[in-house]
Design a protein around this motif. Structure first.
Motif, mmCIF file in Angstrom:
data_model
loop_
_atom_site.group_PDB
_atom_site.id
_atom_site.type_symbol
_atom_site.label_atom_id
_atom_site.label_comp_id
_atom_site.label_asym_id
_atom_site.label_seq_id
_atom_site.Cartn_x
_atom_site.Cartn_y
_atom_site.Cartn_z
ATOM 1 N N ASN A 1 34.036 12.727 53.233
ATOM 2 C CA ASN A 1 33.124 12.678 52.080
ATOM 3 C C ASN A 1 32.137 11.519 52.178
ATOM 4 O O ASN A 1 31.012 11.589 51.684
ATOM 5 N N GLN A 2 32.631 10.409 52.774
ATOM 6 C CA GLN A 2 31.736 9.257 52.910
ATOM 7 C C GLN A 2 30.503 9.594 53.749
ATOM 8 O O GLN A 2 29.456 8.971 53.621
ATOM 9 N N GLU A 3 30.680 10.559 54.607
ATOM 10 C CA GLU A 3 29.541 10.955 55.436
ATOM 11 C C GLU A 3 28.571 11.859 54.680
ATOM 12 O O GLU A 3 27.453 12.082 55.139
ATOM 13 N N LYS A 4 28.977 12.334 53.484
ATOM 14 C CA LYS A 4 28.136 13.270 52.744
ATOM 15 C C LYS A 4 27.845 12.803 51.331
ATOM 16 O O LYS A 4 26.731 12.972 50.825
ATOM 17 N N VAL A 5 28.855 12.252 50.637
ATOM 18 C CA VAL A 5 28.746 11.944 49.206
ATOM 19 C C VAL A 5 28.480 10.455 49.025
ATOM 20 O O VAL A 5 29.114 9.615 49.688
ATOM 21 N N PRO A 6 27.579 10.063 48.115
ATOM 22 C CA PRO A 6 27.369 8.643 47.801
ATOM 23 C C PRO A 6 28.663 8.049 47.241
ATOM 24 O O PRO A 6 29.398 8.717 46.503
ATOM 25 N N HIS A 7 28.910 6.752 47.523
ATOM 26 C CA HIS A 7 30.164 6.154 47.072
ATOM 27 C C HIS A 7 30.031 4.634 47.046
ATOM 28 O O HIS A 7 29.096 4.042 47.620
ATOM 29 N N PHE A 8 30.978 4.012 46.362
ATOM 30 C CA PHE A 8 31.118 2.554 46.335
ATOM 31 C C PHE A 8 32.345 2.182 47.150
ATOM 32 O O PHE A 8 33.397 2.802 47.017
ATOM 33 N N MET B 1 34.053 7.683 44.792
ATOM 34 C CA MET B 1 33.003 8.670 45.046
ATOM 35 C C MET B 1 32.124 8.837 43.809
ATOM 36 O O MET B 1 32.617 8.840 42.681
ATOM 37 N N VAL B 2 30.791 9.003 44.061
ATOM 38 C CA VAL B 2 29.835 9.260 42.977
ATOM 39 C C VAL B 2 29.465 10.734 43.063
ATOM 40 O O VAL B 2 28.569 11.131 43.820
ATOM 41 N N VAL B 3 30.190 11.558 42.318
ATOM 42 C CA VAL B 3 29.973 12.997 42.366
ATOM 43 C C VAL B 3 28.723 13.353 41.570
ATOM 44 O O VAL B 3 28.257 12.552 40.727
ATOM 45 N N PRO B 4 28.118 14.477 41.802
ATOM 46 C CA PRO B 4 26.942 14.882 41.026
ATOM 47 C C PRO B 4 27.262 14.910 39.528
ATOM 48 O O PRO B 4 28.338 15.300 39.116
ATOM 49 N N GLY B 5 26.266 14.462 38.740
ATOM 50 C CA GLY B 5 26.450 14.371 37.308
ATOM 51 C C GLY B 5 26.675 12.938 36.883
ATOM 52 O O GLY B 5 26.440 11.986 37.627
ATOM 53 N N GLU B 6 27.128 12.746 35.643
ATOM 54 C CA GLU B 6 27.372 11.409 35.098
ATOM 55 C C GLU B 6 28.845 11.049 35.234
ATOM 56 O O GLU B 6 29.724 11.866 34.962
ATOM 57 N N SER B 7 29.040 9.772 35.624
ATOM 58 C CA SER B 7 30.404 9.253 35.772
ATOM 59 C C SER B 7 30.494 7.927 35.052
ATOM 60 O O SER B 7 29.681 7.028 35.310
ATOM 61 N N THR B 8 31.463 7.798 34.152
ATOM 62 C CA THR B 8 31.666 6.553 33.414
ATOM 63 C C THR B 8 32.540 5.621 34.239
ATOM 64 O O THR B 8 33.533 6.025 34.846
ATOM 65 N N ILE B 9 32.141 4.330 34.231
ATOM 66 C CA ILE B 9 32.907 3.276 34.911
ATOM 67 C C ILE B 9 33.491 2.367 33.840
ATOM 68 O O ILE B 9 32.772 1.936 32.925
ATOM 69 N N GLY C 1 21.699 14.518 42.402
ATOM 70 C CA GLY C 1 21.624 15.291 43.629
ATOM 71 C C GLY C 1 20.717 14.683 44.670
ATOM 72 O O GLY C 1 20.907 14.912 45.866
ATOM 73 N N LYS C 2 19.743 13.889 44.237
ATOM 74 C CA LYS C 2 18.839 13.211 45.170
ATOM 75 C C LYS C 2 19.006 11.706 45.087
ATOM 76 O O LYS C 2 19.091 11.027 46.099
ATOM 77 N N ASN C 3 19.026 11.204 43.870
ATOM 78 C CA ASN C 3 19.110 9.764 43.659
ATOM 79 C C ASN C 3 20.305 9.444 42.779
ATOM 80 O O ASN C 3 20.808 10.285 42.026
ATOM 81 N N GLN D 1 22.897 9.863 53.143
ATOM 82 C CA GLN D 1 21.629 10.507 53.476
ATOM 83 C C GLN D 1 20.574 9.472 53.867
ATOM 84 O O GLN D 1 19.853 9.634 54.860
ATOM 85 N N ASP D 2 20.499 8.376 53.082
ATOM 86 C CA ASP D 2 19.517 7.331 53.401
ATOM 87 C C ASP D 2 19.933 6.516 54.596
ATOM 88 O O ASP D 2 19.088 6.027 55.360
ATOM 89 N N GLY D 3 21.252 6.306 54.779
ATOM 90 C CA GLY D 3 21.714 5.480 55.887
ATOM 91 C C GLY D 3 21.391 6.080 57.231
ATOM 92 O O GLY D 3 21.137 5.370 58.208
ATOM 93 N N ARG D 4 21.419 7.412 57.304
ATOM 94 C CA ARG D 4 21.116 8.048 58.581
ATOM 95 C C ARG D 4 19.621 7.934 58.935
ATOM 96 O O ARG D 4 19.250 7.979 60.089
#
Length: 349
Positions: A205-212, A228-236, A262-264, A309-312
């Protein structure tokens, strides 16, 4: 043996029969004496009369000699016959009395034997009754001992049953303990496998999904915690409803909000009394995150944002270290909260 009462009764009967027998004998003896005396008196009287008549005939001178002699001889013969007859009668009476005494003695013996038989029979009956009582007592004693034996047998069987039950309980406990140990080993193995597959899944997933991923002063402890930061809103925050769970000092229930369209990816604080730093700068509103941004959520939570996506697309950048990221946090002179935390953490560095 006869009982005392039976002995006493038998002695009384024997004394009574002996008394009656003695009285009968005495009565016969007295009666015999009277008869003998009377017969002797009559004999003496008749004898005296004959002798007087003989003397009278001998003294009668007028009588002829031959006639007188013949009469005397006849009288003498009559006297002898009378004497013999009297003796015979006396002998017969004597024999009669003897027979009567013998019959009385025989009756006495018969009655005595009957009494003895009755007492022997009574003794046997009493002995039989005593045997019956003894048999009843023996049956009661046997039943008592039988009941005691059955009670002891029941207690012994109960004790054995309790011992067997305890043995079964111990075996069951050992079996349960062994099963628990096996289950625990299987659970540990399963958890290890799950962690292994989760780690593989996270790496994928780290290779595809944004994460901390976390930063730590120990290099080996970096990238251990990944959110993992899945699409949509996530409360921390520390609330149970928060999708990304953080805890400890400085973290509130609803601490921050992360949005993935999905993009940012955007981040913004959810309370006015908290400070979130991105690359050492305070986030006051909704802010877009870039690949390799350092996010400070609180004194114990320093993360790096990774956007595959940006790292590549970017050229390879130097490794981010905890010391470099913390220097960014403490270098913001206006961040009072960061200065306090920096003093604490830098003293440990």
């Amino acid at each position: 043996m006869l009982k005392t009462s039976h002995k006493k009764e038998l002695n009384n009967v024997q004394e009574e029969l002996k008394k009656k027998f003695d009285e009968g004998v005495d009565e016969l003896v007295v009666w015999n004496g009277k008869l003998v005396a009377q017969a002797q008196k009559e004999h003496d009287e008749q004898l005296e009369a004959l002798e007087n008549e003989i003397r009278g005939l001998r003294g009668d001178k007028k009588a002829k000699g031959k006639q007188i002699a013949a009469q005397v001889k006849v009288l003498e013969l009559q006297r002898e016959m009378y004497t013999d007859e009297k003796n015979q009668k006396l002998e017969e009476q004597k024999q009669h009395y003897i027979n009567k005494i013998e019959k009385m003695y025989e009756d006495f013996n018969k009655e005595l034997k009957m009494k003895n038989f009755q007492h022997e029979r009574s003794k046997i009956l009493d002995y039989a009754k005593q045997l019956e009582k003894n048999e009843e007592m023996m049956q009661k004693v046997k039943q008592k001992y039988r009941d005691e034996a059955e009670e002891k047998q029941a207690k012994f069987e109960h004790k054995n049953m309790m011992l067997e039950l305890k043995m079964l309980q111990l075996l069951l406990e050992n079996k349960q303990q062994e099963d628990l140990e096996k289950d625990a080993m299987l659970l540990i193995e399963w958890e290890n496998r799950c962690r292994f597959f989760e780690q593989i899944q996270k790496e994928r997933n780290q290779e595809k999904v944004p994460h901390f991923w976390n930063l730590n002063e120990e290099p080996d402890l970096c990238k251990v915690i990944i959110h993992m930061v899945v699409p949509g809103e996530s409360t921390i925050g520390s609330a149970e409803t928060a999708k990304i769970q953080l805890g400890g000092h400085g973290i509130v229930g609803n601490h921050a909000l992360v949005e993935n369209d999905g993009k940012n990816v955007y981040i913004q604080p959810l309370a006015d009394n908290i400070q979130i730093l991105v690359n050492g700068k305070v986030v006051s509103g909704k802010q877009k995150l870039q690949d390799n941004d350092r996010i400070y959520f609180g004194p114990n939570h320093l993360y790096v944002f990774n956007k595959p996506q940006d790292g590549r697309k970017k050229p390879k950048q130097p490794m981010i270290t905890f010391k470099a990221a913390w220097t960014e946090v403490t270098s913001n002179k206006g961040n009072h909260f960061g200065n306090k935390a920096g003093c604490i953490l830098l003293s440990a560095l």
